[in-house]
Scaffold this active site. Structure first.
Site, short mmCIF file in Angstrom:
data_model
loop_
_atom_site.label_atom_id
_atom_site.label_comp_id
_atom_site.label_asym_id
_atom_site.label_seq_id
_atom_site.Cartn_x
_atom_site.Cartn_y
_atom_site.Cartn_z
CB SER A 34 -15.38 7.66 5.43
OG SER A 34 -16.77 7.53 5.18
CG HIS A 76 2.99 -6.85 -16.90
ND1 HIS A 76 2.63 -6.41 -18.15
CD2 HIS A 76 4.27 -7.33 -17.03
CE1 HIS A 76 3.62 -6.63 -19.00
NE2 HIS A 76 4.63 -7.18 -18.34
CD GLU A 123 -7.74 8.90 -2.82
OE1 GLU A 123 -8.80 8.68 -3.43
OE2 GLU A 123 -7.67 8.94 -1.58
CE LYS A 130 -12.26 3.70 3.08
NZ LYS A 130 -13.16 4.17 2.02
#
Ligand code: ARG
Length: 460
Positions: A280, A159, A293, A286
Site C-alpha cells: 500500500s 455457506h 483480485e 499491507k
C-alpha cells in the site's frame, strides 16, 4: 487504388470519408491475423493451381511473394505501417506491389467473407492449443502444491461456515477437476473451429473447380463447411470459444476468492509469495493479494466479450454482415486475458505456502465432527434423523460449556444418546473423521492419494 491495397475502388467515384474510413477499417487490430491469412492464401493459391486457374509460374510467384511478406514482417519494424482497410487488403496490396499481375489473380474464387472466417479459425486453433497448454501448467502447479502439503488438513466450508474437515490436497483437486472439464470443453470447441469455410465465396459458393477438401487438408482442417451461407456468417465458434473461456475464468475467480479469503489475517491458512502481492502506498504493513483480485476482476471482461458476441450475432440476417467484424477484438481480448490469467494463477499457486498448523487447528474447532457423531450413532442403529437431532442438542450443550464435542466426557455425551460408548472419542478424532470419507470422490487420505496419482497420470 485510392488507398493502399484497396479492394473495391471500381464502382466508386468518391473517396471514403476519413471518419468512415476510421470507423470501417479493422487493420489496426486484425493485423494479428496476418500469418494465418497468409497461410490461407498460400493454400488457396495451391487450390487455384490445381484447378488450372493459375499457371505454376504464377503460383510460384504468389507463394514466393507471400513467403517473402512473412520474412519482411519479422525484420522490418515499419512493415505494418499502412492505411489498409483490413489485413486481407493489406496482404493482397503488398503482394501485388511485390509481384505484379500474378498477385491480382490470388483473389479468384474467394471473397474476404470466406477468407476472414478461414484466417480467424486458423489463428484460433493455435490459440486454443496454447490455452490448453496453460491450463495444463496450472493443473501441474495445483498437483505440485497438493503433493507438497499432502498431510495438510483444511476446514471445508458450506455457506462459508465451517462444515467438515477435508484434506488440503482434496481442495486442490477440486480445482484440478474444474480445469480438466475446461480442457475437455476447449478440445470440443476446437472440433467446431477446425472446419474450413474457404471456398464458400461471398455467400453462394465458388463457381471455380477448386478442390476444397485438398485445400482443407493442406491447412490441417478436419473438414470443409457444408453450406456456404452458413460458413461465411457462422461465428458460433467464436461464441463457443469465449463461453468456454468464461468458464475457465469462473474457475480462476473461484480459486482466487478462496485464496483471498485464506490469506487474510482472519484465516491465515495460506501465505502468498511477495512476488505476486503488492503493498500500500499509505499503510506500510499491507501485503495485498492483487494477483488474485485481478483474476477475479478480469473474469468480468471475458464474460463481457462472450456477451458482446452473442448480442452482435443476435438477429443478424444471412449471410455476412459487417457487424461481424466486431468479432475480432472480443476474441483477441479473451485470448490475451485468459492466457495472462492462467500464467498468473500458476505462479500464485506455485509460490503459495500452507500454514499447516493453523489449518489443522481450524479444522478441529467449530464442531466440524458433529456429522461424524451422527454417523457414529447411525452405525449403532439409530435412524439418521434421530441422530441428527441428538447431536444438535449435544452441540448446543457443548457451545454452552465452551468445549468441542470430543472434549465432552462419554457420560456428558450419553445424555443425548444412550448408544454412545467409550469408542466415541476415537470416532470423533480428526483422523477418523477424514478416514471415514472413503467412498469414491471423498476426502479420506487413501482416496486423495489415489486421486493425486490419477491426476499425475492424466498430466503425463
Ligand atoms: N474485415 C472484414 C471482417 O473482419 C473482412 C470481411 C469483409 N467483407 C466485406 N464484404 N466487407 O469481417
Amino acid at each position: 487504388m485510392t488507398k493502399s491495397g484497396q479492394l473495391w475502388g471500381g464502382r466508386f467515384t468518391e473517396k471514403p470519408h476519413e471518419t468512415f474510413a476510421e470507423f470501417n477499417d479493422s487493420f489496426r487490430f486484425d493485423r494479428r491475423l496476418f500469418a494465418a491469412d497468409v497461410r490461407g492464401s498460400v493454400a488457396h493459391a495451391g487450390g487455384l493451381l490445381r484447378a488450372g486457374l493459375i499457371s505454376s509460374e504464377e503460383s510460384d510467384a504468389i507463394i514466393g511473394g507471400l513467403t517473402q511478406l512473412v520474412t519482411d514482417s519479422a525484420i522490418d519494424p515499419k512493415f505494418f505501417e499502412s492505411t489498409a482497410e483490413d489485413v486481407h487488403s493489406f496482404i493482397e496490396g503488398k503482394l501485388i506491389d511485390a509481384i505484379g499481375d500474378a498477385g491480382r489473380k490470388l483473389h479468384t474464387g474467394r471473397s474476404r467473407n470466406d477468407q476472414v472466417a478461414t484466417a480467424f479459425r486458423i489463428w484460433l486453433r493455435d490459440e486454443i492449443d496454447e490455452i490448453d497448454a496453460l491450463v495444463r501448467e496450472l493443473q501441474l502447479a495445483i498437483v505440485d502444491i497438493a503433493e507438497g502439503f499432502s498431510d495438510a488438513v483444511l476446514p471445508g466450508y458450506t455457506h462459508l461456515q465451517r462444515a467438515q474437515p477435508v484434506m488440503f490436497a482434496h481442495w486442490c483437486l477440486a480445482y484440478f477437476e474444474m480445469l480438466k472439464r475446461d480442457r475437455e470443453r476447449l478440445a470440443d470447441a476446437f472440433e467446431r473451429v477446425n472446419i474450413m469455410p474457404l471456398g464458400s465465396g461471398a455467400l453462394a459458393g465458388t463457381g471455380f473447380p477448386i478442390d476444397r477438401e485438398a485445400v482443407a487438408a493442406e491447412l490441417g482442417f478436419a473438414s470443409v463447411s457444408a453450406n456456404s451461407l452458413d460458413a461465411v456468417s457462422d461465428r458460433d465458434f467464436a461464441i463457443e470459444f469465449t463461453s468456454v473461456c468464461s468458464l475457465v475464468m469462473v474457475h480462476l475467480s473461484r480459486l482466487a476468492e478462496d485464496l483471498i479469503i485464506y490469506c487474510s489475517t482472519e484465516f491465515g491458512f495460506i501465505t502468498l509469495s511477495d512476488a505476486v502481492s503488492s503493498g500500500s502506498s499509505l499503510m506500510p504493513q499491507k501485503k495485498n493479494p492483487d494477483a488474485l483480485e485481478l483474476l477475479r476482476g478480469k473474469s468480468g471482461r471475458v464474460f463481457g466479450n462472450n456477451m458482446s458476441l452473442l448480442a452482435m450475432m443476435k438477429g443478424l440476417p444471412l449471410a455476412y454482415n459487417k457487424d461481424m467484424q466486431e468479432d475480432k477484438e472480443a476474441v483477441f481480448d479473451t485470448v490475451d486475458t485468459v492466457k495472462i490469467s492462467l500464467r498468473a494463477a500458476a505462479i500464485v499457486v506455485e509460490n503459495a505456502v500452507v500454514n499447516e498448523e493453523r489449518t489443522r487447528d481450524a479444522a478441529t474447532i467449530g464442531y466440524l465432527n458433529a456429522t461424524e457423531l451422527a454417523d457414529y450413532l447411525v452405525k449403532k442403529g439409530v435412524p439418521f434423523r434421530t441422530a441428527h437431532e441428538a447431536v444438535g442438542r449435544a452441540v448446543l450443550f457443548a457451545i454452552d460449556e465452551g468445549k468441542e464435542l470430543n472434549e465432552l466426557s462419554v457420560n456428558e455425551l450419553k445424555q443425548f444418546a444412550a448408544e454412545i460408548g467409550d469408542d466415541v472419542a476415537d470416532a470423533l478424532s480428526l483422523d477418523a473423521t477424514l478416514a471415514a470419507k472413503s467412498a469414491i470422490g471423498g476426502t479420506s487420505p487413501v482416496r486423495v492419494i489415489e486421486a493425486l496419482k490419477t491426476a499425475r497420470t492424466y498430466l503425463s
